[in-house]
Scaffold this active site. Structure first.
Site, short mmCIF file in Angstrom:
data_model
loop_
_atom_site.label_atom_id
_atom_site.label_comp_id
_atom_site.label_asym_id
_atom_site.label_seq_id
_atom_site.Cartn_x
_atom_site.Cartn_y
_atom_site.Cartn_z
N ASP A 123 0.86 -1.19 0.00
CA ASP A 123 0.00 0.00 0.00
C ASP A 123 0.89 1.23 0.00
O ASP A 123 2.00 1.21 0.55
CB ASP A 123 -0.90 0.02 1.23
N ASP A 141 -7.13 -1.65 -4.32
CA ASP A 141 -8.14 -1.34 -3.30
C ASP A 141 -9.15 -0.33 -3.85
O ASP A 141 -10.35 -0.45 -3.62
CB ASP A 141 -7.49 -0.78 -2.05
#
Length: 165
Positions: A123, A141
């Protein structure tokens, strides 16, 4: 003479584009960011911050003993296969159903690649306001959330239209 193709499997090209963009941006993050050191993009709103998520959304089960890697990998495969079957049963022109399915498939498989390669998901997008930081996320995501949001909104809208017919 062959009947025209009516299924929405062509939308898997959108899934492939999401996967490619996701993996490319994650590689950029790995190559150019230092772990947990924010790089300001829009002061007060957005940083690039490399972090590793061993869990799922909001680091759910991130501190488990490692079994969650396989659980979330199996879920990604299962959900993706179910949505591919759904695309096969969806009319090609029904973009309100096909596009969200394709986005969710692309996001799920993009994160699956990370889980299989690294044991965690990369991330790097850190959105915040003041001292409140949204949990870091990535392109995969974003695709999953966008697809789910589209399904929810259009499901409600379709239900509303049907109820008023």
């Amino acid at each position: 003479m062959r009947a025209p193709v009516r299924h929405a499997l062509i939308w898997l090209l959108l899934s492939a584009a999401v996967i490619a963009l996701d993996l490319w941006t994650k590689q950029l993050a790995l190559d150019h960011l230092r772990y947990a050191e924010p790089m300001a993009v829009l002061e007060g709103w957005l940083n690039w911050t490399l972090v590793y998520n061993h869990g799922a959304a909001f680091s759910f089960l991130g501190d488990a003993d490692g079994w969650q890697r396989w659980l979330f990998s199996a879920l990604a495969v299962g959900i993706s296969l179910a949505l591919i079957v759904a695309l096969k049963r969806t009319e090609r022109h029904d973009w309100r159903q096909a596009a969200p399915f394709a986005l969710i498939i692309g996001g799920a498989l993009g994160n699956l690649v990370d889980r299989l390669r690294f044991g965690y998901v990369v991330d790097f997008i850190d959105a915040y306001w003041g001292t409140y930081h949204w949990p870091a996320f990535n392109i995969a995501d974003s695709a999953i959330v966008t697809g789910a949001f589209m399904l929810a909104i259009w499901g409600v809208w379709r239900g509303h239209v049907t109820a008023n017919d």
